[in-house]
Design a protein around this motif. Structure first.
Motif, PDB file in Angstrom:
ATOM      1  N   HIS A   1       0.705  -1.237  -0.006  1.00 15.87           N
ATOM      2  CA  HIS A   1      -0.193   0.050  -0.001  1.00 15.87           C
ATOM      3  C   HIS A   1       0.840   1.352  -0.063  1.00 15.87           C
ATOM      4  O   HIS A   1       1.697   1.390   0.910  1.00 15.87           O
ATOM      5  N   PRO A   2       0.710   2.061  -0.858  1.00 18.83           N
ATOM      6  CA  PRO A   2       1.523   3.464  -0.913  1.00 18.83           C
ATOM      7  C   PRO A   2       0.844   4.060   0.428  1.00 18.83           C
ATOM      8  O   PRO A   2      -0.218   4.412   0.834  1.00 18.83           O
ATOM      9  N   PRO A   3       2.138   4.669   1.194  1.00 20.89           N
ATOM     10  CA  PRO A   3       1.840   5.398   2.299  1.00 20.89           C
ATOM     11  C   PRO A   3       1.336   6.935   2.303  1.00 20.89           C
ATOM     12  O   PRO A   3       1.707   7.544   1.418  1.00 20.89           O
ATOM     13  N   ILE A   4       0.435   7.399   3.233  1.00 18.65           N
ATOM     14  CA  ILE A   4       0.094   8.720   3.094  1.00 18.65           C
ATOM     15  C   ILE A   4      -0.151   9.272   4.557  1.00 18.65           C
ATOM     16  O   ILE A   4      -0.554   8.399   5.412  1.00 18.65           O
ATOM     17  N   THR A   5      -0.005  10.469   4.857  1.00 17.93           N
ATOM     18  CA  THR A   5      -0.298  10.782   6.102  1.00 17.93           C
ATOM     19  C   THR A   5      -1.348  11.863   6.213  1.00 17.93           C
ATOM     20  O   THR A   5      -1.745  12.501   5.025  1.00 17.93           O
TER      21      THR A   5
ATOM     22  N   ASN B   1      -4.086   0.925   8.841  1.00 19.71           N
ATOM     23  CA  ASN B   1      -3.161  -0.058   8.761  1.00 19.71           C
ATOM     24  C   ASN B   1      -3.183  -1.086   7.793  1.00 19.71           C
ATOM     25  O   ASN B   1      -4.275  -0.968   7.044  1.00 19.71           O
ATOM     26  N   SER B   2      -2.479  -1.957   7.834  1.00 22.51           N
ATOM     27  CA  SER B   2      -2.251  -3.007   6.414  1.00 22.51           C
ATOM     28  C   SER B   2      -3.778  -3.667   6.594  1.00 22.51           C
ATOM     29  O   SER B   2      -4.037  -4.141   5.445  1.00 22.51           O
ATOM     30  N   THR B   3      -4.542  -3.650   7.470  1.00 21.16           N
ATOM     31  CA  THR B   3      -5.751  -4.751   7.494  1.00 21.16           C
ATOM     32  C   THR B   3      -6.950  -3.904   7.681  1.00 21.16           C
ATOM     33  O   THR B   3      -7.992  -4.535   7.500  1.00 21.16           O
ATOM     34  N   ASN B   4      -7.043  -2.681   8.241  1.00 17.61           N
ATOM     35  CA  ASN B   4      -7.939  -2.011   8.359  1.00 17.61           C
ATOM     36  C   ASN B   4      -8.467  -0.751   7.883  1.00 17.61           C
ATOM     37  O   ASN B   4      -7.272   0.073   7.880  1.00 17.61           O
ATOM     38  N   TYR B   5      -9.743  -0.483   7.367  1.00 13.43           N
ATOM     39  CA  TYR B   5      -9.674   0.840   6.533  1.00 13.43           C
ATOM     40  C   TYR B   5      -9.742   1.928   7.964  1.00 13.43           C
ATOM     41  O   TYR B   5      -9.956   1.618   9.064  1.00 13.43           O
ATOM     42  N   GLN B   6      -9.356   2.998   7.962  1.00 15.47           N
ATOM     43  CA  GLN B   6      -9.307   4.177   8.944  1.00 15.47           C
ATOM     44  C   GLN B   6     -10.988   4.480   8.729  1.00 15.47           C
ATOM     45  O   GLN B   6     -11.702   4.812   7.836  1.00 15.47           O
ATOM     46  N   MET B   7     -11.616   4.556  10.324  1.00 16.02           N
ATOM     47  CA  MET B   7     -13.000   5.075  10.281  1.00 16.02           C
ATOM     48  C   MET B   7     -12.957   6.402  10.764  1.00 16.02           C
ATOM     49  O   MET B   7     -12.101   6.822  11.472  1.00 16.02           O
ATOM     50  N   PHE B   8     -13.747   7.378  10.047  1.00 13.28           N
ATOM     51  CA  PHE B   8     -13.941   8.720  10.449  1.00 13.28           C
ATOM     52  C   PHE B   8     -15.090   9.122  10.932  1.00 13.28           C
ATOM     53  O   PHE B   8     -16.196   8.608  10.634  1.00 13.28           O
TER      54      PHE B   8
ATOM     55  N   ASN C   1      -0.254  -3.282  -8.903  1.00 10.59           N
ATOM     56  CA  ASN C   1       1.074  -2.403  -8.958  1.00 10.59           C
ATOM     57  C   ASN C   1       0.517  -1.116  -9.107  1.00 10.59           C
ATOM     58  O   ASN C   1       0.063  -0.818 -10.052  1.00 10.59           O
ATOM     59  N   TYR C   2       0.631  -0.355  -7.946  1.00  4.37           N
ATOM     60  CA  TYR C   2      -0.093   0.991  -7.936  1.00  4.37           C
ATOM     61  C   TYR C   2       0.081   1.986  -8.800  1.00  4.37           C
ATOM     62  O   TYR C   2      -0.483   2.493  -9.585  1.00  4.37           O
ATOM     63  N   GLU C   3       1.469   2.180  -9.215  1.00  7.24           N
ATOM     64  CA  GLU C   3       1.813   3.245 -10.216  1.00  7.24           C
ATOM     65  C   GLU C   3       1.924   2.838 -11.591  1.00  7.24           C
ATOM     66  O   GLU C   3       1.412   3.540 -12.366  1.00  7.24           O
ATOM     67  N   SER C   4       2.518   1.373 -11.853  1.00  8.65           N
ATOM     68  CA  SER C   4       2.576   1.223 -13.216  1.00  8.65           C
ATOM     69  C   SER C   4       1.314   0.841 -13.789  1.00  8.65           C
ATOM     70  O   SER C   4       1.163   0.785 -15.037  1.00  8.65           O
ATOM     71  N   VAL C   5       0.390  -0.031 -13.030  1.00  5.48           N
ATOM     72  CA  VAL C   5      -1.019  -0.395 -13.642  1.00  5.48           C
ATOM     73  C   VAL C   5      -2.071   0.615 -13.622  1.00  5.48           C
ATOM     74  O   VAL C   5      -2.836   0.819 -14.547  1.00  5.48           O
ATOM     75  N   TYR C   6      -2.019   1.120 -12.301  1.00  7.83           N
ATOM     76  CA  TYR C   6      -3.022   1.992 -11.859  1.00  7.83           C
ATOM     77  C   TYR C   6      -3.147   3.395 -11.906  1.00  7.83           C
ATOM     78  O   TYR C   6      -3.926   4.133 -11.525  1.00  7.83           O
TER      79      TYR C   6
END
Ligand SMILES: *[C@@H]1O[C@H](CO)[C@@H](O)[C@H](O)[C@H]1NC(C)=O
Ligand SMILES: *[C@@H]1O[C@H](CO)[C@@H](O)[C@H](O)[C@H]1NC(C)=O
Ligand SMILES: *[C@@H]1O[C@H](CO)[C@@H](O)[C@H](O)[C@H]1NC(C)=O
Length: 457
Positions: free
Chosen positions: A29-33, A130-137, A94-99
């Protein structure tokens, strides 16, 4: 002893696994803050990740035969919903090259067309904790802000940033036959109760599948996936809309065929959700010079978009009474433009605004039928997942956002003019050939108490 072992083996074989995880590509997963702010305006940096929706992924047999090619299913691997889910694996992306998806610090960029072995069109991504759960807002009684660059989104494109009531684990706990979960972007739902999803609630959606007549990549199955949707942002550089869509139930719920309602069912208003919403589009509300290139909010440069969810008692548990929009650009705080439509006052979304707007525009009031702002507030209170997407529209050419719609109604009729784009614009063929290099950048996501996320910019 032998009998016992056979029984145990058999009982294992009877367990139905599905939506397994393929091993051809690792899922990175591409990281983002993003930032969580406090009353005093101080903000704490959070580390998140971006994941692409399962619907964009390669689904294949264990050996790598396609379960789905173009807009049709492999009849051997996918004779029915259950067997298909047992036979098919979701693979890493492949996040960058395919999508065409890249992140940098607090920003994510989604490219429109990406040519690799195939041609990818747009994407739908989610923010993970984190790698297994969506962030809940949890934004009831709070505000949500972000920066966006729409300068490269022409007529017919829609860079959308919104909240939906998906399960935080993508549905693993409720549907054990889904082994992939949020890590692979499963569990999507929205207020259109989309029927183009390949997997819903741990089953495939192959039964009743009809390939789309004009989209080489999609089709519609017997099932749809419904949940409440808060469209914080749907926009290109010509028009924008802010739209709550409540549902009778706020958590993800599977629906059946035409009773799904929404855009792909014979009865648009027959489902659990409000497919229309109560929208605030400044152009539609009479101000044609507020949003656009060189306008009050100038779409040629980056802007901060703030959405405030005001409750009746000012708390984060009260009843939602108003949704307010502010922009910040070049250090100026700009209020949403005021409606100039006779009979519809104000610049925020309230019950009165929605009621008056539906009446004056002659639109069906499915918003009130599905609980209105109060129901939207309940969904916000329960926590929602953030979606960041870029798409073009194979059903209505995005005319409902940026042009005159319905195209058969006189332009002078209140509510018909929504943006300056031509009624012949927005066909996917045109958009994809004219604007292959289109992209959107979302950045600087902040959540916190009312007025906490933008004053200190
Ligand atoms: C991931 O985030 C979820 C939700 O915040 C949390 O419940 C879970 O424990 C976290 N998992 C890991 C491995 O950190
Ligand atoms: C449109 O909005 C801008 C900014 O609020 C305002 O200055 C202008 O007068 C509005 N135009 C109309 C026609 O209401
Ligand atoms: C937020 O700021 C606006 C404009 O300054 C003000 O009218 C409003 O009362 C403030 N709201 C809160 C909850 O502080």
């Amino acid at each position: 002893m032998y009998l016992l072992i056979s029984l145990i083996l058999l009982s294992f074989l009877n367990v139905s696994f599905s939506q397994k995880v393929g091993k051809f590509s690792p899922e990175v997963h591409p990281p983002i803050t993003w930032q969580e702010c406090a009353d005093d305006g101080s903000c704490k940096t959070m580390n998140g990740e971006i994941v692409i929706d399962a619907n964009w992924r390669w689904v294949h047999s264990e050996q790598g035969t396609n379960c789905y090619t173009g807009n049709t299913w492999n009849p051997t691997l996918c004779p029915d919903d259950k067997t298909c889910a047992e036979n098919c694996y979701l693979d890493g992306a492949n996040y960058e090259s395919v999508y065409g998806i890249t992140t940098e610090d607090d920003s994510v960029r989604l490219n429109f067309i990406t040519q690799s072995q195939g041609k990818n069109i747009g994407s739908r991504t989610f923010l993970m904790a984190n790698s297994t759960n969506y962030q809940m807002f949890y934004v009831l009684g709070q505000e949500f802000s972000f920066d966006v660059d729409v300068s490269n989104l022409d007529c017919g494109l829609n860079g959308a940033l919104y909240l939906v009531s998906m399960d935080s684990d993508g549905g693993i706990a409720r549907f054990p036959s889904n082994e992939a979960g949020a890590q692979y972007g499963t569990g999507y739902c929205d207020a259109q109760c989309p029927r183009d999803l390949k997997f819903i609630s741990g089953s495939a959606n192959v039964e009743g599948w009809i390939p789309s007549s004009n989209n080489p990549n999609t089709g519609y199955g017997n099932h749809g996936s419904c949940c409440a949707e808060m469209d914080l942002w749907e926009a290109n550089n010509m028009a924008t809309a802010l739209t709550p869509h409540p549902c009778d139930t706020s958590s993800q719920t599977v629906c059946e065929s035409d009773s799904c309602g929404g855009a792909t069912s014979s009865n648009r208003y027959g489902g659990l959700c409000d497919p229309d919403g109560c929208d605030y589009n400044p152009y539609r509300m009479g101000n044609t010079t507020f949003f656009g290139p060189g306008q009050t909010v100038d779409t040629k440069s980056v802007m901060t978009v703030v959405t405030q969810f005001i409750t009746n008692d000012g708390t984060t548990t009260g009843t939602l009474k108003s949704i307010k929009r502010l922009y910040v650009q070049n250090g100026q705080v700009i209020s949403q433009s005021e409606s100039t439509v006779p009979g519809v006052a104000g610049n925020e979304i309230t019950e009165d605004f929605c009621h008056n707007q539906k009446q004056v525009f002659g639109d069906k009031d499915s918003f009130t039928k599905h609980g209105g702002l109060a129901a939207m507030g309940d969904a916000l209170k329960n926590g929602m997942v953030l979606v960041l997407s870029l798409w073009d529209d194979y059903l209505a050419d995005m005319l409902w956002l940026d042009s005159n719609y319905p195209t058969t109604s006189p332009v002078t009729e209140p509510g018909v003019a929504r943006g300056p784009c031509s009624t012949s614009s927005g066909t996917p063929t045109d958009v994809e050939s004219k604007y292959p290099n289109a992209y959107v950048v979302y950045s600087n996501i902040k959540v916190g108490p009312i007025n906490s996320t933008f004053k200190n910019n």
